[in-house]
Motif scaffolding. Structure first.
Motif, short mmCIF file in Angstrom:
data_model
loop_
_atom_site.label_atom_id
_atom_site.label_comp_id
_atom_site.label_asym_id
_atom_site.label_seq_id
_atom_site.Cartn_x
_atom_site.Cartn_y
_atom_site.Cartn_z
N LYS A 123 134.96 45.12 8.07
CA LYS A 123 135.32 45.90 7.70
C LYS A 123 136.22 45.85 6.90
O LYS A 123 136.35 45.21 4.92
N VAL A 152 125.32 45.90 6.75
CA VAL A 152 126.10 44.14 7.08
C VAL A 152 125.39 43.28 8.23
O VAL A 152 124.35 44.14 9.02
N LYS A 153 124.51 42.42 7.39
CA LYS A 153 124.01 41.44 8.26
C LYS A 153 124.60 40.37 9.71
O LYS A 153 125.60 39.97 8.75
N LEU A 172 130.43 48.37 7.03
CA LEU A 172 130.05 47.82 7.97
C LEU A 172 128.30 48.45 7.56
O LEU A 172 127.75 47.33 8.14
N LYS A 173 128.13 49.56 6.95
CA LYS A 173 126.93 50.09 6.64
C LYS A 173 125.92 48.78 6.03
O LYS A 173 126.35 48.50 4.99
N CYS A 176 127.34 48.26 16.08
CA CYS A 176 126.24 47.66 15.00
C CYS A 176 125.20 48.96 14.89
O CYS A 176 125.42 49.24 13.55
N ALA A 186 125.00 48.78 10.89
CA ALA A 186 124.61 47.41 10.63
C ALA A 186 123.72 46.56 10.44
O ALA A 186 123.00 46.83 12.31
N GLU A 187 123.00 45.46 10.62
CA GLU A 187 121.92 44.88 11.17
C GLU A 187 122.16 43.97 11.87
O GLU A 187 122.58 43.16 11.37
#
Length: 283
Positions: free
Chosen positions: A133, A142-143, A139-140, A161, A166-167
């Motif tokens: 972050k 994010v790979k 965060l949403k 995650c 997150a991915e």
């Protein structure tokens, strides 16, 4: 009474609360109180981060080892838990068997915090997400690519995650991933995992207490995070939970280079430990 034994004990809202609390001015909520820190496994980061986090909240950390408590031999788990609850606001354990923490939590005499177990490492995952972050501002979406074994670190990070959107992708040798984890993308090829990644993460090939032999090293050798692998994710930052073995799971130019954020990640262990204890006591 709240216990934090795994990321599965948290909702998305809980996790966000902990991350926010980790960066805010902290109250002296543990003033005049103790926190038991039970260590079956030694650790530089866990002991230092937890002791300082307890002190920052006004409390007194007490470091305990197996010979001092005799859990399951000299005294039952329930009796030890009740005894520690007489003195401490929180009982924290860094243990081999996750079941021990679950048994202590069932006594419900004091909140139990997992500092690491054979299956879960929630405090590390919290520090990881705070670091992501801070680095990326979100965060949403994010790979995150984890290169290496499906272990307590990667399992907790995958679960965290998922909570924040997150991915997460893990690349492991056949039979060394996260097993039947339906919501986790698992691949064999590290290059496939890091494609489009914003975070590349690895851990040692041999965890503490694990089997260390040449066959295992040969199996994991293609999973080294080196400059060539990082070049496939040109915008990614590098993370490692430490301790690291340069020349094995990661090369020195990567972990000591400008794209590495491992020292910020290590510092965040203290901040998120503080946030986790605040959540346990008043979140």
């Amino acid at each position: 009474m709240r216990h934090l034994l795994s990321i599965r004990d948290l909702t998305a809202g809980d996790l966000e609360w902990i991350l926010a609390a980790s960066e805010q001015p902290y109250p002296r909520i543990l003033e005049g109180k103790g926190v038991a820190l039970y260590f079956e496994k030694p650790s530089a980061r866990t002991r230092n981060s937890m002791e300082l986090a307890v002190a920052q909240l006004g409390g007194h950390p007490v470091y305990l080892q197996p010979a001092e408590l005799g859990i399951g031999s000299r005294e039952s788990v329930a009796d030890v838990t009740h005894t520690l609850a007489c003195y401490h606001a929180i009982i924290a354990g860094r243990v081999f068997d996750h079941g021990l923490l679950e048994e202590m939590a069932r006594v419900n005499a004091a909140p139990v915090l997992n500092m690491l177990s054979g299956t879960d490492h929630p405090l590390q995952a919290l520090a990881d997400l705070l670091t992501v972050k801070q680095l990326l501002g979100r965060l949403k979406g994010v790979k995150v690519a984890f290169i290496g074994e499906g272990n307590n670190v990667s399992r907790s990070l995958a679960e965290a995650c998922e909570l924040v959107g997150a991915e997460f992708t893990i690349a492991s040798p056949e039979g060394h991933g996260l097993g039947n984890a339906p919501d986790v993308r698992q691949v064999i090829d590290p290059a496939e995992a890091v494609e489009g990644a914003e975070i590349v993460y690895t851990d040692v090939w041999v965890s503490m207490g694990g089997e260390d032999n040449e066959e295992r090293r040969s199996l994991f050798e293609p999973y080294q995070v080196d400059e060539a692998l990082m070049a496939l994710a040109p915008n990614a930052r590098f993370l490692h939970c430490l301790p690291a073995r340069r020349g094995e799971e990661v090369t020195a130019p990567v972990i000591d280079g400008p794209r590495s954020a491992v020292w910020r990640q290590a510092e965040n262990r203290m901040h998120t430990a503080r946030g986790a204890m605040l959540w346990i006591l008043e979140g």
